[in-house]
Design a protein around this motif. Sequence first.
Motif, short mmCIF file in Angstrom:
data_model
loop_
_atom_site.label_atom_id
_atom_site.label_comp_id
_atom_site.label_asym_id
_atom_site.label_seq_id
_atom_site.Cartn_x
_atom_site.Cartn_y
_atom_site.Cartn_z
N ARG A 148 0.84 -1.19 0.00
CA ARG A 148 0.00 0.00 0.00
C ARG A 148 0.88 1.24 0.00
O ARG A 148 2.01 1.22 0.49
N THR A 149 0.36 2.32 -0.53
CA THR A 149 1.11 3.57 -0.56
C THR A 149 0.84 4.34 0.73
O THR A 149 0.13 5.35 0.74
N GLY A 150 1.37 3.84 1.82
CA GLY A 150 1.19 4.52 3.10
C GLY A 150 1.89 5.86 3.11
O GLY A 150 2.86 6.08 2.37
N PRO A 151 1.43 6.80 3.93
CA PRO A 151 2.02 8.14 3.93
C PRO A 151 3.45 8.13 4.45
O PRO A 151 3.84 7.29 5.26
N ARG A 152 4.26 9.05 3.94
CA ARG A 152 5.58 9.29 4.49
C ARG A 152 5.45 10.26 5.67
O ARG A 152 4.49 11.01 5.75
N PRO A 153 6.40 10.27 6.58
CA PRO A 153 6.31 11.16 7.74
C PRO A 153 6.11 12.62 7.36
O PRO A 153 5.43 13.37 8.08
N SER A 154 6.67 13.05 6.24
CA SER A 154 6.59 14.45 5.84
C SER A 154 5.19 14.88 5.44
O SER A 154 4.91 16.08 5.36
N SER A 155 4.29 13.93 5.17
CA SER A 155 2.94 14.28 4.69
C SER A 155 1.86 14.10 5.76
O SER A 155 0.68 14.25 5.47
N ILE A 156 2.25 13.80 6.99
CA ILE A 156 1.27 13.51 8.05
C ILE A 156 0.98 14.76 8.88
O ILE A 156 1.90 15.46 9.31
N ASP A 157 -0.30 15.02 9.08
CA ASP A 157 -0.75 16.12 9.94
C ASP A 157 -1.33 15.51 11.22
O ASP A 157 -2.43 14.96 11.21
N ALA A 158 -0.59 15.61 12.30
CA ALA A 158 -1.01 15.03 13.58
C ALA A 158 -1.41 16.10 14.59
O ALA A 158 -1.31 15.89 15.79
N SER A 159 -1.87 17.24 14.09
CA SER A 159 -2.18 18.37 14.98
C SER A 159 -3.38 18.11 15.88
O SER A 159 -3.62 18.88 16.81
N SER A 160 -4.12 17.04 15.63
CA SER A 160 -5.26 16.73 16.50
C SER A 160 -4.83 15.99 17.76
O SER A 160 -5.67 15.74 18.65
N LEU A 161 -3.55 15.64 17.88
CA LEU A 161 -3.07 14.82 18.98
C LEU A 161 -2.25 15.61 19.98
O LEU A 161 -1.40 16.44 19.59
N LEU A 162 -2.49 15.36 21.26
CA LEU A 162 -1.65 15.87 22.34
C LEU A 162 -1.26 14.69 23.23
O LEU A 162 -2.12 14.00 23.76
N PHE A 163 0.05 14.47 23.37
CA PHE A 163 0.56 13.35 24.14
C PHE A 163 1.06 13.82 25.50
O PHE A 163 1.58 14.94 25.63
N GLY A 164 0.92 12.98 26.50
CA GLY A 164 1.44 13.24 27.83
C GLY A 164 2.35 12.11 28.27
O GLY A 164 1.96 10.94 28.22
N ILE A 165 3.57 12.44 28.71
CA ILE A 165 4.55 11.45 29.15
C ILE A 165 5.21 11.93 30.43
O ILE A 165 5.56 13.11 30.55
N GLY A 192 13.03 17.50 10.77
CA GLY A 192 13.40 18.46 11.79
C GLY A 192 12.32 19.43 12.21
O GLY A 192 12.59 20.38 12.94
N SER A 193 11.08 19.19 11.77
CA SER A 193 9.97 20.05 12.17
C SER A 193 8.84 19.20 12.74
O SER A 193 8.71 18.01 12.41
N SER A 194 8.01 19.81 13.58
CA SER A 194 6.91 19.08 14.19
C SER A 194 5.90 18.63 13.13
O SER A 194 5.69 19.30 12.12
N ASN A 195 5.28 17.47 13.36
CA ASN A 195 4.20 17.02 12.48
C ASN A 195 2.85 17.52 12.97
O ASN A 195 1.81 17.10 12.46
N GLY A 196 2.87 18.42 13.94
CA GLY A 196 1.64 19.00 14.48
C GLY A 196 1.26 18.46 15.84
O GLY A 196 0.53 19.11 16.59
N ALA A 197 1.73 17.26 16.17
CA ALA A 197 1.41 16.68 17.47
C ALA A 197 2.11 17.45 18.57
O ALA A 197 3.24 17.93 18.41
N GLY A 198 1.42 17.58 19.72
CA GLY A 198 2.01 18.26 20.86
C GLY A 198 2.40 17.26 21.94
O GLY A 198 1.87 16.15 22.00
N LEU A 199 3.33 17.66 22.80
CA LEU A 199 3.80 16.80 23.88
C LEU A 199 3.83 17.58 25.18
O LEU A 199 4.42 18.66 25.26
N VAL A 200 3.15 17.05 26.20
CA VAL A 200 3.25 17.57 27.56
C VAL A 200 4.13 16.59 28.32
O VAL A 200 3.78 15.42 28.49
N LEU A 201 5.28 17.07 28.78
CA LEU A 201 6.30 16.19 29.37
C LEU A 201 6.63 16.66 30.78
O LEU A 201 6.87 17.86 31.01
N THR A 202 6.65 15.72 31.73
CA THR A 202 7.12 16.02 33.09
C THR A 202 8.34 15.17 33.38
O THR A 202 8.36 13.97 33.09
#
Length: 576
Positions: A148-165, A192-202
């Motif tokens: 399948r022609t899965g997306p490459r990392p450069s074409s993914i928009d993950a701005s709907s996601l916020l991760f907590g670690i 070298g740039s964000s794919n839109g996903a955010g990270l809350v890190l402690t």
Amino acid sequence: MFRRARFAVLFGVIFLVILRYYTTTRHSILDVTEGKTSGPWREEWGHPIKTKQSKGANDTVHDESDEYVNYLRVLHRKHGFTNDVPVATRRIKAKYSKPPLKARPSLAQVKNPLFKDPLGFTRARLDSDNIWLPAHAEIPPLSLPIARTGPRPSSIDASSLLFGISTTYARLTYANNALLSDWAAWLTDGRGSSNGAGLVLTLHGATESQVKTIRDELHHLGIDVTLTASAEGETDAGGRYAQLVQQMMRQRHREPDRKWFALVDDDVFFPCMGRLLSRLQKFDTSETHYVGVPSERADWVIDHGTAITYGGAAIFMTAPMLDTSGQLLCLQYTKTSGQTGLADEEDPGVGMAWDEGLSECLARNTPDIKMDVLPGLFSPTTANAQTNIDDVQRGGGYASGALPLALHRYRNYHRFEAGKGHAVTSACGEDCFLQRFLFKDGWVLVNGYTLTRYDGGVTAEKVTVQTPKKKSGGADSKGAVKPSERLRIVDAEDVNPKERYALSWKGKKKTWRLLDARVKENGEVWQAYVNRRGGGNTVGGDMDDRRPGDIVHHAEEEKSDVDSVILLIWEGEGEK
């Protein structure tokens, strides 16, 4: 007297040479695959090394040979290869299925051999000025079928996601910031740039200086992070993740476009962000949803024919679910007790794992809410339970051709540097990660993981897995399990398809494990697979520092007295 002095000097020089030889550190493959001697993907290739333009009867030195040689010498310096190294290279081009297949098969059979004349291993002395390499530029690249022609990392928009670690400074800086490099694989666009996903890190127990160091490194990698420190001893793991829930609740009001809020362990890896987003789109984010993405067999508890998971340390919540969770008293921590009030039954003095605590808290207070489960790699509902368990315990999870949605404990359990393996997706899309290829000449490639040669030949047998009918109250007669009533399994067959291929072989086998991967500016991905002297991918003897659970070494491995390297070079754009 002068003659005696000369002998004394000569003896001293010989002694120092011998002493240096026996005290030089020699790295095992475990050091290598833990990232202890390797750097991030974008590390410089080093200064170009010019080779002398001499050649043998069947060899030609091209300009690109300088680049091959330079790369080999970089690997040689970093990983302590033997000077006499058999080297083989192969250029590869992806050829995508038309139309794309609905599901990736567990094995892609290639009609062509991986190596044929004049390709094959060339002995190279890496400490010599002369290194002769075959005429690689004159050999057309080998086309490999990609389902399948899965997306490459450069074409993914993950701005709907916020991760907590929640983690520690020591874990993030261990092995040359290995975990941070892995995070960059799924939290950035690979450039070298964000794919839109955010990270809350402690960072638990971190100093201001340590917080600044990690923040600077994450920003350098391109990760969008909000970073804070929690005081040492202030709370247990469950309490720290309860704090993250509160922080993410506050942040979502500042970032209203976020739709999903994920709590994950620091050693969870998401290799298919595009596919993960498409799975999450099946849920209405305006409703209360609580989704777990367990990966390993260890993420499941199977008791008396019933399977339960707490999410596998990867929990996704919609905004309404996040608000509901944050208001529950059992997810509130107290600085006085340092506990959330949820204790482990076997050891009451220790708080239970945060994902288990979250699950138990929700079960007590919101009994109508079930966990939706997206199996990341292992699903007990798609096959006989014992078969599935054995498959994962033998390492078949990664080498079976399955396309994982999530990986958990991949470093500690399997010595797998997932970030390096994932680099190939820049050339052929996320569907080619861990894709398994069987070549005509008996080689098997698990893309980004291993490359294996079977000297007695290898055959593939199709195995159709029947989903057994379950009896009420537990397992059926074939040992199948049913999920707990608190769970809803979603898309299980997408992870473990019914149709699989099992491999059988005769004689010895020899395995090269992924050592390094680089993404070049022109889009090429260079993968270096290594087989260490001594066989079994270790140096053997007292230097074999395998740990419990390390299952990548095999007694039937063919032994060798030298290190050997295979370079696979994936061209930037495949055949559409």
